[in-house]
Design an enzyme around this catalytic site. Structure first.
Site, PDB file in Angstrom:
ATOM      1  N   THR A   1      35.116  54.224  45.138  1.00 52.23           N
ATOM      2  CA  THR A   1      35.338  55.652  44.883  1.00 52.23           C
ATOM      3  C   THR A   1      34.528  56.090  43.670  1.00 52.23           C
ATOM      4  OG1 THR A   1      37.561  55.318  45.752  1.00 52.23           O
ATOM      5  CG2 THR A   1      37.106  57.439  44.722  1.00 52.23           C
ATOM      6  N   LYS A   4      44.225  57.779  58.404  1.00 52.26           N
ATOM      7  CA  LYS A   4      43.683  56.932  57.335  1.00 52.26           C
ATOM      8  C   LYS A   4      43.835  57.665  56.024  1.00 52.26           C
ATOM      9  CE  LYS A   4      41.609  53.379  55.665  1.00 52.26           C
ATOM     10  NZ  LYS A   4      42.789  53.254  54.754  1.00 52.26           N
ATOM     11  N   GLN A  60      42.400  64.781  53.169  1.00 51.42           N
ATOM     12  CA  GLN A  60      41.876  63.549  53.748  1.00 51.42           C
ATOM     13  C   GLN A  60      41.279  63.783  55.143  1.00 51.42           C
ATOM     14  OE1 GLN A  60      43.024  60.647  51.579  1.00 51.42           O
ATOM     15  NE2 GLN A  60      41.135  59.800  52.388  1.00 51.42           N
ATOM     16  N   ASN A  62      41.407  53.178  38.500  1.00 50.96           N
ATOM     17  CA  ASN A  62      40.378  52.546  39.326  1.00 50.96           C
ATOM     18  C   ASN A  62      39.141  53.433  39.509  1.00 50.96           C
ATOM     19  OD1 ASN A  62      39.489  52.591  42.460  1.00 50.96           O
ATOM     20  ND2 ASN A  62      39.586  50.504  41.671  1.00 50.96           N
ATOM     21  N   LYS A 104      48.340  60.463  54.618  1.00 50.47           N
ATOM     22  CA  LYS A 104      48.602  60.053  53.224  1.00 50.47           C
ATOM     23  C   LYS A 104      50.068  59.706  53.097  1.00 50.47           C
ATOM     24  CE  LYS A 104      46.153  59.886  49.391  1.00 50.47           C
ATOM     25  NZ  LYS A 104      44.688  59.833  49.231  1.00 50.47           N
ATOM     26  N   ASP A 114      46.070  54.508  46.215  1.00 53.88           N
ATOM     27  CA  ASP A 114      45.771  55.778  45.536  1.00 53.88           C
ATOM     28  C   ASP A 114      46.377  55.579  44.138  1.00 53.88           C
ATOM     29  OD1 ASP A 114      44.754  58.717  46.333  1.00 53.88           O
ATOM     30  OD2 ASP A 114      46.471  59.003  45.021  1.00 53.88           O
TER      31      ASP A 114
END
Ligand code: GLU
Length: 449
Positions: free
Chosen positions: A213, A93, A114, A244, A129, A169
């Protein structure tokens, strides 16, 4: 950088030898190994099973050509990749990054981080990733769509609800996830919501994923502040970036009574003493896809843009680096500490360099590393996966409460683990050790695979 003890030093040397030139990956590995001394001393079983050596070697790495046609009909070629790092706790993930700086060393650093971040959330997700050196800047919507379709035409054979679940991302947001999901659906003839997260609300997405996030980073920092009897209320905050993560960190800081006085993008930073006007910033960045200078111009008044110098010289009580790796160095950290900054929370992945982290520790500045502080994004992705698996969708309020509980849980786990391993109050040690031990125990149980 912390000095590694002998056994860990040998592991690190081997990582350098096997992965030449991948500087960001080396940095990320060194950072984790720097916390593991007391863990290997207490748990010889990890060394016997070569857990750390296995963790440093991705389970699978996929590199592929991404050909596409630009608007002028010319053939363009990019490189796509997906590093499936560790699946001891669940399917791989992690997000996809589209940025010209992307190469294997960046994808491996992000994938390695991650693993521990995802473990720290307590949820059933492994680490991976991916991304491409594709530069979305200045590309039309049609070009972005063709690129995403070509990227997925290779990636689709490697992903799946139980295998590997990408998300966004840098350079990959709702628009890109839409084109990627559409192409997957078309190729496979299956509506498999759980193959990607960060989807739109009408086609399998989760409430709060967009905000998660940034919101999560602020929740985490809020918990750190509480340990000193402080809060965001009335504080001046500097947030780097305006993508974001930054946008929703700004939103939550304002909801909690703080004022964000500066933000940035790759063209410079803007100082806005009255507080960033978030609606205007969103309009400039997300609708017009403009620069912070356009924000400053539209905002007028005292808002001013600076093209050189560092955003970290702007005096503040709290700093949230939400742009990219290694954006805050030792002298930036010294400037922040000198201006009386109380707390720093990493909304981006590895934004503070190793010397910056040392400066914060010496100056007693609360420091929340990205693995802990920005884990809210991927944690909400795991909530999206839960909703997809049960064909359900939850309300905004319920999902935000879940996110808040998860961030408070991570904060607690970091503090308890740091205490247990002899570094009270050290969130870096707490995050690395708590993230590591959960994966290590699962790897031990699963045998040599
Ligand atoms: N790219 C985000 C991160 O760095 C989110 C990954 C995800 O949701 O899978 O954690």
């Amino acid at each position: 950088m912390p000095v590694l003890d002998e056994k860990l030093h040998d592991v690190y040397d081997e990582v350098l030898r096997r992965n030449p030139g991948e500087l960001e990956f080396h940095q990320a590995v060194h950072e984790v190994l720097g916390s593991l001394g007391p863990v290997v001393a207490k748990h010889p079983e990890y060394a016997d099973a070569q857990i750390i050596e296995r963790l440093c070697e991705p389970e699978r790495q996929i590199i592929f050509r991404v050909p596409w046609l630009d608007d002028a009909g010319r053939v363009q070629i990019n490189r796509g990749m997906r590093v499936e790092f560790n699946s001891a706790l669940g399917p791989f993930k992690g997000g996809l990054r589209f940025h010209p700086s992307v190469y294997l060393g960046i994808v491996k650093f992000l994938g390695f981080e991650q693993i521990f971040k995802n473990s720290l959330t307590g949820m059933p997700i492994g680490g991976g990733k991916g991304g491409s050196d594709f530069d979305p800047k200045g590309r039309s919507d049609a070009e972005i769509m063709r690129f995403c379709q070509s990227f997925m035409t290779e990636l689709y054979r490697h992903i799946g609800e139980y295998t590997d679940v990408p998300a966004g991302d840098i350079g990959v947001g709702g628009r890109e996830i839409g084109y990627l999901f559409g192409q997957y659906k078309r190729i496979t003839n299956r509506y498999e919501s759980g193959i990607l997260t960060g989807k739109g609300l009408t086609w399998g997405g989760s409430q709060v994923r967009t905000e998660a996030t940034g919101y999560g980073t602020v929740f985490f920092v809020d918990e750190m502040l509480r340990t000193r009897g402080e809060s965001f209320d009335g504080k001046r905050v500097v947030v780097s970036g305006s993508g974001n993560v930054a946008l929703y960190a700004i939103e939550k800081v304002h909801q909690l009574g703080g004022t964000v006085v500066a933000c940035s993008d790759s063209s410079g930073y803007v100082v806005d003493g009255k507080g960033i006007d978030l609606d205007l910033l969103k309009e400039v960045k997300e609708v017009r896809r403009g620069r912070v200078a356009d924000y400053a111009e539209a905002r007028g008044g005292d808002a001013r843009v600076a093209a050189d110098g560092s955003i970290w010289n702007v005096p503040c009580d709290i700093a949230l680096p939400c742009a990219t790796q290694n954006e805050l160095n030792g002298s930036d950290a010294a400037a922040l500490a000198g201006n009386g900054c109380l707390a720093v929370g990493e909304g981006a992945n590895m934004p503070a360099t190793p010397d910056a982290v040392e400066v914060f520790a010496e100056a007693g500045v609360l420091f929340g590393p990205g693995k802990a502080a920005n884990a809210g994004g991927v944690a909400t992705s795991a909530l999206e996966m839960q909703q997809n698996a049960s064909r359900d969708s939850w309300t905004f309020e319920y999902t935000e409460n879940r996110l808040n509980d998860i961030m408070r849980g991570i904060h607690q786990r970091c503090l308890e683990t740091a205490e247990e391993y002899g570094s009270p109050g050290n969130y870096v040690a707490g995050a690395n050790i708590a993230g590591f031990t959960r994966v290590a125990d699962a790897m031990l149980a699963l045998g040599v695979i």
